[in-house]
Design a protein around this motif. Structure first.
Motif, short mmCIF file in Angstrom:
data_model
loop_
_atom_site.label_atom_id
_atom_site.label_comp_id
_atom_site.label_asym_id
_atom_site.label_seq_id
_atom_site.Cartn_x
_atom_site.Cartn_y
_atom_site.Cartn_z
N VAL A 1 0.97 -1.25 -0.10
CA VAL A 1 -0.03 0.03 0.08
C VAL A 1 0.89 1.35 0.15
CG1 VAL A 1 -0.38 0.07 2.62
CG2 VAL A 1 -1.98 1.17 1.18
N GLN A 2 0.26 2.23 -0.62
CA GLN A 2 1.13 3.60 -0.65
C GLN A 2 0.95 4.32 0.77
OE1 GLN A 2 -0.25 5.63 -3.94
NE2 GLN A 2 1.09 4.69 -5.40
N PRO A 3 2.18 5.02 1.16
CA PRO A 3 1.89 5.91 2.22
C PRO A 3 0.56 6.47 2.34
CG PRO A 3 4.07 5.92 1.20
CD PRO A 3 3.31 5.47 0.18
N GLY A 4 0.00 6.70 3.55
CA GLY A 4 -1.21 7.09 3.58
C GLY A 4 -2.51 6.50 3.32
N GLY A 5 -2.19 5.24 2.58
CA GLY A 5 -3.23 4.18 2.68
C GLY A 5 -3.92 3.46 3.88
N SER A 6 -4.66 2.42 3.53
CA SER A 6 -5.34 1.79 4.54
C SER A 6 -5.28 0.08 4.21
CB SER A 6 -6.62 2.53 4.89
OG SER A 6 -6.93 3.43 5.25
N LEU A 7 -5.18 -0.45 5.42
CA LEU A 7 -5.55 -1.94 5.35
C LEU A 7 -6.22 -2.64 6.34
CD1 LEU A 7 -1.99 -3.33 4.05
CD2 LEU A 7 -3.85 -3.40 2.65
N ARG A 8 -6.92 -3.63 6.13
CA ARG A 8 -7.53 -4.09 7.27
C ARG A 8 -6.97 -5.74 7.56
NH1 ARG A 8 -13.90 -5.66 8.73
NH2 ARG A 8 -13.74 -7.26 7.08
N LEU A 9 -6.46 -5.96 8.42
CA LEU A 9 -5.81 -7.36 8.75
C LEU A 9 -6.99 -8.22 9.52
CD1 LEU A 9 -2.18 -6.54 9.86
CD2 LEU A 9 -3.10 -6.75 7.55
N SER A 10 -6.99 -9.47 9.03
CA SER A 10 -7.86 -10.40 10.00
C SER A 10 -7.07 -11.28 10.53
CB SER A 10 -8.82 -10.90 8.99
OG SER A 10 -9.79 -9.82 8.24
N CYS A 11 -7.52 -11.79 11.58
CA CYS A 11 -7.17 -12.86 12.34
C CYS A 11 -8.43 -13.93 12.90
CB CYS A 11 -6.42 -12.28 13.65
SG CYS A 11 -5.92 -13.73 14.93
N ALA A 12 -8.39 -14.96 12.11
CA ALA A 12 -9.38 -15.99 12.25
C ALA A 12 -8.89 -17.19 13.02
CB ALA A 12 -9.80 -16.43 10.67
N ALA A 13 -9.59 -17.67 13.66
CA ALA A 13 -9.33 -18.63 14.68
C ALA A 13 -10.06 -20.10 14.08
CB ALA A 13 -9.54 -18.56 16.13
N SER A 14 -9.26 -21.35 14.32
CA SER A 14 -9.89 -22.52 14.08
C SER A 14 -9.41 -23.41 15.13
CB SER A 14 -9.48 -23.05 12.48
OG SER A 14 -8.00 -23.05 12.45
N GLY A 15 -10.63 -24.29 15.55
CA GLY A 15 -9.96 -25.14 16.57
C GLY A 15 -10.38 -24.70 17.92
N PHE A 16 -11.04 -23.79 18.25
CA PHE A 16 -11.01 -23.02 19.51
C PHE A 16 -11.82 -21.82 19.28
CE2 PHE A 16 -8.41 -19.28 19.96
CZ PHE A 16 -7.38 -19.38 19.00
N THR A 17 -12.72 -21.37 20.21
CA THR A 17 -13.42 -20.27 20.36
C THR A 17 -12.66 -19.18 20.57
OG1 THR A 17 -15.35 -21.54 21.03
CG2 THR A 17 -15.39 -19.01 21.04
N LEU A 18 -12.80 -18.13 19.83
CA LEU A 18 -11.67 -16.84 20.07
C LEU A 18 -12.19 -16.20 21.13
CD1 LEU A 18 -9.21 -15.86 18.60
CD2 LEU A 18 -10.83 -14.35 17.32
N GLU A 19 -13.51 -16.02 21.29
CA GLU A 19 -14.12 -15.19 22.13
C GLU A 19 -13.75 -15.46 23.62
OE1 GLU A 19 -18.33 -15.35 22.38
OE2 GLU A 19 -18.34 -17.52 22.81
N ARG A 20 -13.09 -16.41 24.12
CA ARG A 20 -12.48 -16.68 25.42
C ARG A 20 -11.28 -16.00 25.64
NH1 ARG A 20 -12.93 -23.23 25.54
NH2 ARG A 20 -15.33 -23.62 25.55
N TYR A 21 -10.76 -15.51 24.59
CA TYR A 21 -9.43 -15.16 24.72
C TYR A 21 -9.05 -13.56 24.52
CZ TYR A 21 -8.93 -19.84 24.75
OH TYR A 21 -9.17 -21.35 25.23
#
Length: 127
Positions: A12-32
């Motif tokens: 991405v160019q300076p000043g731009g935006s990105l959205r990173l995602s972190c997906a969980a498998s094998g467990f429930t992310l909401e616990r942590y």
């Protein structure tokens, strides 16, 4: 098996935006609590942001405060890092990690407190 998978990195160019995602498998992310970290070439891995299991509390490194926003969608078992006004110094491999210790009302992106890590996604900010 607990597994975290990051996605959304890119160039991405300076000043731009990105959205990173972190997906969980094998467990429930909401616990942590979940943290985002980054590591630039030749540098130590540093904490960027974190969010408690309920999403009620977040924390940011000074260098990204006001530009990055962490959020979570427990229904999708995913945590996000919205990155705006990106700078060349934000270039790094970004990792998400889960804190599986005692539930706390606050969080801190301190790398040695986090137990499970994703493989990382590259973010490059350059014109």
């Amino acid at each position: 098996q607990l597994q975290l998978v990051e996605s959304g990195g890119g160039l991405v160019q300076p000043g731009g935006s990105l959205r990173l995602s972190c997906a969980a498998s094998g467990f429930t992310l909401e616990r942590y609590a979940i943290g985002w970290f980054r590591q630039a070439p030749g540098k130590e891995r540093e904490g960027v942001s974190c969010i408690t299991s309920t999403g009620g509390t977040t924390n940011y490194a000074t260098s990204v405060k006001g530009r990055f926003t962490i959020s979570r969608d427990n229904a999708k078992n995913t945590v996000y890092l919205q990155m705006n006004n990106l700078k060349p110094e934000d270039t790094a491999v970004y990792y998400c990690a889960a804190y599986t210790g005692t539930v706390r009302a606050v969080c801190a992106p301190i790398k040695w407190e986090y137990d499970y890590w994703g493989q990382g996604t590259q973010v490059t900010v350059s014109s």
